[in-house]
Design a protein around this motif. Structure first.
Motif, PDB file in Angstrom:
ATOM      1  N   GLY A 133      27.699 183.280  10.240  1.00 49.56           N
ATOM      2  CA  GLY A 133      26.694 183.216   9.861  1.00 49.56           C
ATOM      3  C   GLY A 133      27.406 183.487   8.403  1.00 49.56           C
ATOM      4  N   ALA A 134      28.471 184.359   8.369  1.00 46.51           N
ATOM      5  CA  ALA A 134      29.065 184.011   6.673  1.00 46.51           C
ATOM      6  C   ALA A 134      29.565 182.868   6.465  1.00 46.51           C
ATOM      7  N   GLY A 135      29.724 181.902   7.390  1.00 49.79           N
ATOM      8  CA  GLY A 135      30.856 180.961   7.014  1.00 49.79           C
ATOM      9  C   GLY A 135      29.642 179.724   7.348  1.00 49.79           C
ATOM     10  N   SER A 136      28.713 179.858   7.358  1.00 50.53           N
ATOM     11  CA  SER A 136      27.080 179.134   6.819  1.00 50.53           C
ATOM     12  C   SER A 136      26.689 178.864   6.057  1.00 50.53           C
ATOM     13  N   ILE A 137      26.536 179.962   5.901  1.00 51.68           N
ATOM     14  CA  ILE A 137      26.114 179.795   3.731  1.00 51.68           C
ATOM     15  C   ILE A 137      26.207 179.550   2.739  1.00 51.68           C
ATOM     16  N   ARG A 138      27.330 179.374   2.896  1.00 58.65           N
ATOM     17  CA  ARG A 138      27.342 178.363   2.114  1.00 58.65           C
ATOM     18  C   ARG A 138      27.118 176.317   2.048  1.00 58.65           C
ATOM     19  N   ARG A 139      26.668 176.353   3.414  1.00 57.07           N
ATOM     20  CA  ARG A 139      26.023 174.396   3.433  1.00 57.07           C
ATOM     21  C   ARG A 139      24.197 174.685   2.860  1.00 57.07           C
ATOM     22  N   VAL A 140      23.815 176.006   3.179  1.00 57.85           N
ATOM     23  CA  VAL A 140      22.445 176.221   3.132  1.00 57.85           C
ATOM     24  C   VAL A 140      21.932 177.016   1.875  1.00 57.85           C
ATOM     25  N   LEU A 141      22.930 176.981   0.976  1.00 55.04           N
ATOM     26  CA  LEU A 141      22.513 177.667  -0.238  1.00 55.04           C
ATOM     27  C   LEU A 141      21.739 176.809  -0.931  1.00 55.04           C
ATOM     28  N   PRO A 142      20.784 177.375  -1.647  1.00 61.45           N
ATOM     29  CA  PRO A 142      19.882 176.059  -2.700  1.00 61.45           C
ATOM     30  C   PRO A 142      20.380 175.888  -4.050  1.00 61.45           C
ATOM     31  N   ALA A 143      20.227 175.405  -4.935  1.00 62.81           N
ATOM     32  CA  ALA A 143      21.028 175.156  -6.087  1.00 62.81           C
ATOM     33  C   ALA A 143      20.765 176.763  -6.745  1.00 62.81           C
ATOM     34  N   ASP A 144      19.505 177.410  -6.684  1.00 65.05           N
ATOM     35  CA  ASP A 144      19.782 178.146  -7.712  1.00 65.05           C
ATOM     36  C   ASP A 144      20.713 179.115  -6.933  1.00 65.05           C
ATOM     37  N   ASP A 145      21.822 179.504  -6.349  1.00 60.86           N
ATOM     38  CA  ASP A 145      22.277 180.638  -5.785  1.00 60.86           C
ATOM     39  C   ASP A 145      22.780 181.512  -5.857  1.00 60.86           C
ATOM     40  N   LYS A 146      22.171 182.413  -7.190  1.00 58.29           N
ATOM     41  CA  LYS A 146      22.308 183.744  -7.230  1.00 58.29           C
ATOM     42  C   LYS A 146      20.589 184.302  -6.312  1.00 58.29           C
ATOM     43  N   LYS A 147      19.477 183.802  -6.738  1.00 59.21           N
ATOM     44  CA  LYS A 147      18.106 183.365  -5.626  1.00 59.21           C
ATOM     45  C   LYS A 147      17.764 183.749  -5.219  1.00 59.21           C
ATOM     46  N   ALA A 148      18.538 183.071  -5.154  1.00 60.24           N
ATOM     47  CA  ALA A 148      18.467 183.014  -3.212  1.00 60.24           C
ATOM     48  C   ALA A 148      19.290 183.841  -2.316  1.00 60.24           C
ATOM     49  N   LEU A 149      21.161 184.109  -3.059  1.00 65.15           N
ATOM     50  CA  LEU A 149      21.632 185.184  -2.432  1.00 65.15           C
ATOM     51  C   LEU A 149      21.048 186.722  -2.488  1.00 65.15           C
ATOM     52  N   SER A 150      19.783 187.043  -3.764  1.00 64.83           N
ATOM     53  CA  SER A 150      18.605 187.983  -4.121  1.00 64.83           C
ATOM     54  C   SER A 150      17.539 188.272  -3.488  1.00 64.83           C
TER      55      SER A 150
END
Length: 436
Positions: free
Chosen positions: A133-150
């Motif tokens: 999952g940690a390896g995959s997160i970069r591939r599925v993050l939308p453009a607004d990555d801080k909002k997605a990570l929040s």
């Protein structure tokens, strides 16, 4: 598949990213909810079966041992194997382990060996799932990555609130019911992950041995100043927060607080974390992340100093809630830059190194908190932990400034270190603040 920058994505590509990120988010929420539901009753079931508190501790230690033993191999495999398949397989293995517990508890045939063995296998499987999952997160993050990570942070805190409540209620229906929910959650999470369309297969340009891959991951983290900083910071925060929680619980217990009041401390801490994660996008849109990092780091020190004067359970809970409200802000900023700085072929190993470092240091936190509470006054113990947080805050401030000066990054940069820090000048997605 190379990781394209947000500016290069077409509307169709961005729509796919958003859809796949939702599936990733939902799968993780279901998985964590099931684990929290069964996790709260696992010690109770073990105690009922063995009538031994030591046995309950052994089962918990077995799960942790499985995670730590599997972590090095899981990190390497997450950068070698198709990550979606690895996540789904790990979830299915965990479901089988919990199905064994379900059948054993429902049939009255549970033994310590069965419970400890299942917990160990589940720990192995969870390690594989988390590394992939940690390896995959970069591939599925939308453009607004801080909002997605929040949103990921908010999900985690919300599950920590709901899971134990659901587990306790289901346990009243039957000892086996929480495990049925856990098995179902693993299988449902696997189904949601299977629906992800983005190719999560790691980019791998050369074939090297397992040990070489492991060394490369460790070397990359240590040689990148920002990654090294975040690894040390996260380990220190995990230890201090873990010890602080036990300090508050043990201190309140020695003062005669009822169990329900002590549970309020954990609830308020989780509510604070949830509130901080939900507020993060609005805060980042108005305040520079560099300012957030420095202010939040030192504010947590002040709150723990105030905790040294707390004498009532609700006061501990309120202060913990405020501390945990600030911590997701730092986590989102650091994780965003870590993902951007790490090449795709190293995402799994870097995530595993950071996660395992924090988990190892967090392991002795309850014991150390217990010893400190036994030896010193509540005021002195709180000030000891405040001093630990002050060291972390000083370390954070000094390193962020040094890294920014070393790369010549302007004051308005998100976090110190830009593209010039990357190995081989590799281009990475920028952390942009755009509405999603």
């Amino acid at each position: 598949m190379s990781a394209e920058s947000a500016a290069d994505r077409t509307p169709a590509q961005e729509g796919r990213k958003s859809r796949d990120f939702r599936l990733y988010w939902i799968a993780g929420a279901i998985d964590q909810l099931g684990s929290q539901t069964s996790g709260i009753v696992f010690p109770l079931v073990t105690l009922a079966v063995t009538n031994s508190p030591a046995a309950a501790g052994l089962v918990g230690a077995s799960a942790l041992a499985g995670r730590l033993i599997a972590a090095p191999a899981a990190g390497v495999l997450a950068d070698r194997l198709p990550r979606k398949r690895m996540m789904v397989t790990s979830l299915v293995i965990a479901a089988i382990a919990m199905a064994v517990v379900l059948v054993a508890v429902a049939s009255g045939t549970a033994t310590l060996a069965v419970l400890a063995g299942a917990a160990f296998v589940e720990g192995l499987a969870q390690s594989g799932y988390e590394s992939a999952g940690a390896g995959s997160i970069r591939r599925v993050l939308p453009a607004d990555d801080k909002k997605a990570l929040s949103r990921l942070e908010a999900r985690n805190h919300a599950v920590q609130i709901a899971g134990p409540l659901i587990g306790g209620a289901l346990y009243q229906l039957g000892r086996w019911v929480p495990f049925l929910v856990d098995v179902t959650s693993y299988l449902l999470a696997a189904c949601f992950l299977s629906a992800i369309r983005t190719d999560l297969t790691p980019e791998r340009t050369e074939r090297t041995s397992f040990l070489a891959d492991l060394r490369n991951g460790l070397r990359f983290v240590w040689q990148q100043p920002f990654l090294r900083f975040v690894t040390i910071w996260a380990a220190g925060i995990n230890f201090t927060f873990g010890a602080l929680i036990y300090y508050a619980i043990l201190t309140a217990g020695r003062q005669g607080a009822p169990a329900a009041s002590i549970g309020l401390i954990l609830t308020l801490a989780s509510v604070g974390g949830l509130a901080g994660a939900l507020a993060a996008p609005a805060i980042f849109s108005k305040v520079r992340p560099m300012t957030v990092i420095v202010v939040a780091s030192w504010a947590m020190v002040a709150l723990v100093v105030a905790m040294s004067q707390a004498r009532q359970t609700w006061t501990y809970g309120l202060l913990f809630g405020l501390v945990f409200l600030l911590s997701p802000l730092l986590g989102v900023i650091f994780q965003s830059r870590v993902i951007a700085l790490t090449p795709d072929e190293l995402q799994g190993r870097v995530g595993t190194v950071m996660g395992t470092s924090g988990e190892i240091l967090q392991t002795p936190a309850p014991l150390i908190a217990g010893l400190l509470v036994a030896w010193y006054s509540p005021t002195a113990v709180a000030l000891i932990f405040a001093a630990a947080l002050a060291l972390l805050a000083a370390y954070t401030t000094a390193n962020l400034r040094q890294l920014r000066a070393g790369t010549g990054a302007p004051e308005t940069d998100d976090v110190p270190g830009g593209k010039e820090d990357l190995p081989g000048g590799k281009d990475v997605p920028e952390a942009q603040e755009v509405s999603g």
